[in-house]
Design a protein around this motif. Structure first.
Motif, PDB file in Angstrom:
ATOM      1  N   PHE A 117       0.832  -1.208   0.000  1.00  0.00           N
ATOM      2  CA  PHE A 117       0.000   0.000   0.000  1.00  0.00           C
ATOM      3  C   PHE A 117       0.869   1.262   0.000  1.00  0.00           C
ATOM      4  CE2 PHE A 117      -3.773  -2.410   2.064  1.00  0.00           C
ATOM      5  CZ  PHE A 117      -4.290  -2.720   0.808  1.00  0.00           C
ATOM      6  N   ASP A 118       2.050   1.191   0.622  1.00  0.00           N
ATOM      7  CA  ASP A 118       2.961   2.347   0.581  1.00  0.00           C
ATOM      8  C   ASP A 118       3.504   2.545  -0.834  1.00  0.00           C
ATOM      9  OD1 ASP A 118       2.558   2.762   3.233  1.00  0.00           O
ATOM     10  OD2 ASP A 118       4.419   1.794   3.887  1.00  0.00           O
ATOM     11  N   MET A 119       3.777   1.427  -1.483  1.00  0.00           N
ATOM     12  CA  MET A 119       4.337   1.465  -2.844  1.00  0.00           C
ATOM     13  C   MET A 119       3.265   1.909  -3.853  1.00  0.00           C
ATOM     14  SD  MET A 119       7.153  -0.009  -4.477  1.00  0.00           S
ATOM     15  CE  MET A 119       7.511  -0.001  -6.215  1.00  0.00           C
ATOM     16  N   PHE A 120       2.026   1.436  -3.640  1.00  0.00           N
ATOM     17  CA  PHE A 120       0.923   1.719  -4.564  1.00  0.00           C
ATOM     18  C   PHE A 120      -0.232   2.347  -3.766  1.00  0.00           C
ATOM     19  CE2 PHE A 120       2.895  -2.370  -5.927  1.00  0.00           C
ATOM     20  CZ  PHE A 120       3.452  -1.963  -7.125  1.00  0.00           C
ATOM     21  N   PRO A 121      -0.128   3.638  -3.430  1.00  0.00           N
ATOM     22  CA  PRO A 121      -1.152   4.264  -2.564  1.00  0.00           C
ATOM     23  C   PRO A 121      -2.579   4.123  -3.094  1.00  0.00           C
ATOM     24  CG  PRO A 121       0.719   5.724  -2.883  1.00  0.00           C
ATOM     25  CD  PRO A 121       0.932   4.573  -3.793  1.00  0.00           C
ATOM     26  N   VAL A 122      -2.724   4.089  -4.413  1.00  0.00           N
ATOM     27  CA  VAL A 122      -4.066   3.985  -4.978  1.00  0.00           C
ATOM     28  C   VAL A 122      -4.725   2.655  -4.582  1.00  0.00           C
ATOM     29  CG1 VAL A 122      -3.303   3.042  -7.206  1.00  0.00           C
ATOM     30  CG2 VAL A 122      -5.403   4.353  -7.100  1.00  0.00           C
ATOM     31  N   LEU A 123      -3.918   1.637  -4.346  1.00  0.00           N
ATOM     32  CA  LEU A 123      -4.482   0.341  -3.938  1.00  0.00           C
ATOM     33  C   LEU A 123      -4.994   0.402  -2.495  1.00  0.00           C
ATOM     34  CD1 LEU A 123      -1.989  -2.257  -5.493  1.00  0.00           C
ATOM     35  CD2 LEU A 123      -4.082  -1.309  -6.479  1.00  0.00           C
ATOM     36  N   ARG A 124      -4.346   1.235  -1.678  1.00  0.00           N
ATOM     37  CA  ARG A 124      -4.844   1.402  -0.294  1.00  0.00           C
ATOM     38  C   ARG A 124      -6.223   2.070  -0.334  1.00  0.00           C
ATOM     39  NH1 ARG A 124      -0.619   3.658   2.604  1.00  0.00           N
ATOM     40  NH2 ARG A 124      -0.258   1.855   3.940  1.00  0.00           N
ATOM     41  N   GLU A 125      -6.303   3.139  -1.161  1.00  0.00           N
ATOM     42  CA  GLU A 125      -7.595   3.844  -1.284  1.00  0.00           C
ATOM     43  C   GLU A 125      -8.699   2.907  -1.741  1.00  0.00           C
ATOM     44  OE1 GLU A 125      -7.170   7.036  -4.111  1.00  0.00           O
ATOM     45  OE2 GLU A 125      -5.377   7.726  -3.044  1.00  0.00           O
ATOM     46  N   ARG A 126      -8.329   1.950  -2.582  1.00  0.00           N
ATOM     47  CA  ARG A 126      -9.361   1.097  -3.198  1.00  0.00           C
ATOM     48  C   ARG A 126      -9.305  -0.328  -2.661  1.00  0.00           C
ATOM     49  NH1 ARG A 126     -11.133   2.477  -8.995  1.00  0.00           N
ATOM     50  NH2 ARG A 126     -12.859   1.445  -7.981  1.00  0.00           N
ATOM     51  N   ARG A 127      -8.815  -0.490  -1.450  1.00  0.00           N
ATOM     52  CA  ARG A 127      -8.571  -1.843  -0.939  1.00  0.00           C
ATOM     53  C   ARG A 127      -9.840  -2.702  -0.894  1.00  0.00           C
ATOM     54  NH1 ARG A 127      -5.932  -0.780   4.759  1.00  0.00           N
ATOM     55  NH2 ARG A 127      -5.994  -3.035   4.944  1.00  0.00           N
ATOM     56  N   LEU A 142      -1.883  -3.841  -9.151  1.00  0.00           N
ATOM     57  CA  LEU A 142      -2.360  -4.895  -8.253  1.00  0.00           C
ATOM     58  C   LEU A 142      -1.681  -6.230  -8.586  1.00  0.00           C
ATOM     59  CD1 LEU A 142      -4.186  -5.975  -6.039  1.00  0.00           C
ATOM     60  CD2 LEU A 142      -6.084  -6.017  -7.665  1.00  0.00           C
ATOM     61  N   ALA A 143      -1.525  -6.509  -9.867  1.00  0.00           N
ATOM     62  CA  ALA A 143      -0.849  -7.756 -10.255  1.00  0.00           C
ATOM     63  C   ALA A 143       0.600  -7.757  -9.768  1.00  0.00           C
ATOM     64  CB  ALA A 143      -0.905  -7.929 -11.772  1.00  0.00           C
ATOM     65  N   LEU A 144       1.250  -6.594  -9.864  1.00  0.00           N
ATOM     66  CA  LEU A 144       2.630  -6.474  -9.355  1.00  0.00           C
ATOM     67  C   LEU A 144       2.658  -6.650  -7.840  1.00  0.00           C
ATOM     68  CD1 LEU A 144       4.127  -3.394 -11.235  1.00  0.00           C
ATOM     69  CD2 LEU A 144       5.212  -5.604 -10.991  1.00  0.00           C
ATOM     70  N   GLY A 145       1.726  -5.965  -7.161  1.00  0.00           N
ATOM     71  CA  GLY A 145       1.663  -6.049  -5.701  1.00  0.00           C
ATOM     72  C   GLY A 145       1.401  -7.468  -5.240  1.00  0.00           C
ATOM     73  N   ARG A 146       0.498  -8.159  -5.947  1.00  0.00           N
ATOM     74  CA  ARG A 146       0.180  -9.543  -5.556  1.00  0.00           C
ATOM     75  C   ARG A 146       1.420 -10.437  -5.687  1.00  0.00           C
ATOM     76  NH1 ARG A 146      -4.181 -12.925  -8.922  1.00  0.00           N
ATOM     77  NH2 ARG A 146      -2.548 -12.597 -10.466  1.00  0.00           N
ATOM     78  N   ALA A 147       2.193 -10.241  -6.779  1.00  0.00           N
ATOM     79  CA  ALA A 147       3.411 -11.046  -6.948  1.00  0.00           C
ATOM     80  C   ALA A 147       4.422 -10.725  -5.850  1.00  0.00           C
ATOM     81  CB  ALA A 147       4.012 -10.789  -8.327  1.00  0.00           C
ATOM     82  N   LEU A 148       4.508  -9.441  -5.474  1.00  0.00           N
ATOM     83  CA  LEU A 148       5.473  -9.056  -4.427  1.00  0.00           C
ATOM     84  C   LEU A 148       5.068  -9.620  -3.064  1.00  0.00           C
ATOM     85  CD1 LEU A 148       6.080  -5.383  -5.566  1.00  0.00           C
ATOM     86  CD2 LEU A 148       7.773  -7.242  -5.595  1.00  0.00           C
ATOM     87  N   MET A 149       3.771  -9.885  -2.874  1.00  0.00           N
ATOM     88  CA  MET A 149       3.293 -10.461  -1.609  1.00  0.00           C
ATOM     89  C   MET A 149       3.865 -11.865  -1.375  1.00  0.00           C
ATOM     90  SD  MET A 149       1.379  -8.423   0.182  1.00  0.00           S
ATOM     91  CE  MET A 149       0.395  -9.482   1.250  1.00  0.00           C
ATOM     92  N   ALA A 150       4.365 -12.484  -2.429  1.00  0.00           N
ATOM     93  CA  ALA A 150       4.995 -13.797  -2.270  1.00  0.00           C
ATOM     94  C   ALA A 150       6.435 -13.661  -1.776  1.00  0.00           C
ATOM     95  CB  ALA A 150       4.952 -14.558  -3.593  1.00  0.00           C
ATOM     96  N   ALA A 151       6.908 -12.428  -1.575  1.00  0.00           N
ATOM     97  CA  ALA A 151       8.300 -12.156  -1.181  1.00  0.00           C
ATOM     98  C   ALA A 151       9.279 -12.904  -2.092  1.00  0.00           C
ATOM     99  CB  ALA A 151       8.532 -12.545   0.282  1.00  0.00           C
TER     100      ALA A 151
END
Ligand code: ATP
Length: 233
Positions: A117-127, A142-151
């Motif tokens: 959410f810090d990296m992609f603030p718009v995703l926090r707004e639209r969580r 969101l696709a990038l963020g989801r992939a990053l969630m896998a560390a």
């Protein structure tokens, strides 16, 4: 970090990737460019295991992945953002992000989701919005963020600029460059050769499933044949 040797793959009797060898060093951003149908997407799918390989090997940080299924490869540190993003359109932004961390603990996911959410603030707004209701650029984030969630130890991106307006393409490329600057190791597949070469350290040019040329991105950018075939000047 990622070492591909003589990888061959395809669809039944159709060979789409032939004998491809490539490496991505820790912290490197490596681009794979090539025409429509050159085999770029098949290469990533064969690396992540969603398509079978007919020969060759995939190693990540010294670990042999070639015989592992796709889920085990994700657990080993390989994340793949497929062409077309493949989000769960009816689920919320937050749930899509959490799915990226399904093999990690809830506490780890809670910590990482704030980072996304810090990296992609718009995703926090639209969580709480449905993923399918986001714009194309937001869906790519969101696709990038989801992939990053896998560390992941290596992030593989398939045509992140596809279908986006030029302004959004520039924004997504800036984000990819920022990820690299933060130490993420990235293998980027792009048909938009100029954009990919502008941010990559090294590049491979794929032609009919084979590596036709490889080298520092700045050399590939200056190569007269590449200029002619891919850059349009
Ligand atoms: P694009 O940018 O269009 O995705 P690409 O470089 O990623 O192009 P691939 O999608 O990997 O290329 O396709 C490589 C070859 O494999 C092409 O000849 C394509 O027609 C073929 N191919 C791709 N998907 C399939 C499939 N599901 N079944 C059979 N052949 C396929």
């Amino acid at each position: 970090m990622l070492r591909i040797e003589n990888l061959t793959g395809g669809y039944g009797r159709i060979i789409a990737v032939r004998d491809v060898s490539l490496t991505v060093g820790a912290g490197e951003l490596v681009a794979v460019i090539g025409r429509n149908g050159a085999g770029k997407s098949t290469l990533l799918k064969t690396i992540s295991g969603v398509q079978p390989s007919y020969g060759g090997s995939v190693r990540l940080g010294g670990q042999e992945l070639t015989r592992l299924d796709p889920a085990a490869r994700v657990r080993a540190g390989l994340a793949h953002v497929p062409e077309g993003r493949q989000l769960f359109g009816a689920l919320s932004v937050e749930d899509n992000l959490r799915l990226g961390a399904h093999h990690r603990s809830v506490a780890e996911a809670d910590a990482d989701i704030e980072q996304q959410f810090d990296m992609f603030p718009v995703l926090r707004e639209r969580r709480r919005s449905q993923a399918g209701a986001l714009s194309g650029g937001q869906q790519q984030m969101l696709a990038l963020g989801r992939a990053l969630m896998a560390a992941p130890r290596v992030l593989m991106l398939d045509e992140p600029s596809m279908g986006l307006a030029p302004q959004l393409v520039a924004q997504i490329l800036r984000i990819i460059r920022t990820l690299k600057e933060r130490g993420t190791t990235i293998l980027l597949v792009e048909q938009n050769a100029r954009a990919a070469l502008a941010i990559a350290d090294r590049a491979y040019v794929l032609e009919t499933g084979r590596v036709a040329l490889e080298g520092p991105a700045s050399d590939v950018l200056q190569n007269p044949r590449i200029k002619d075939l891919y850059l349009g000047y």
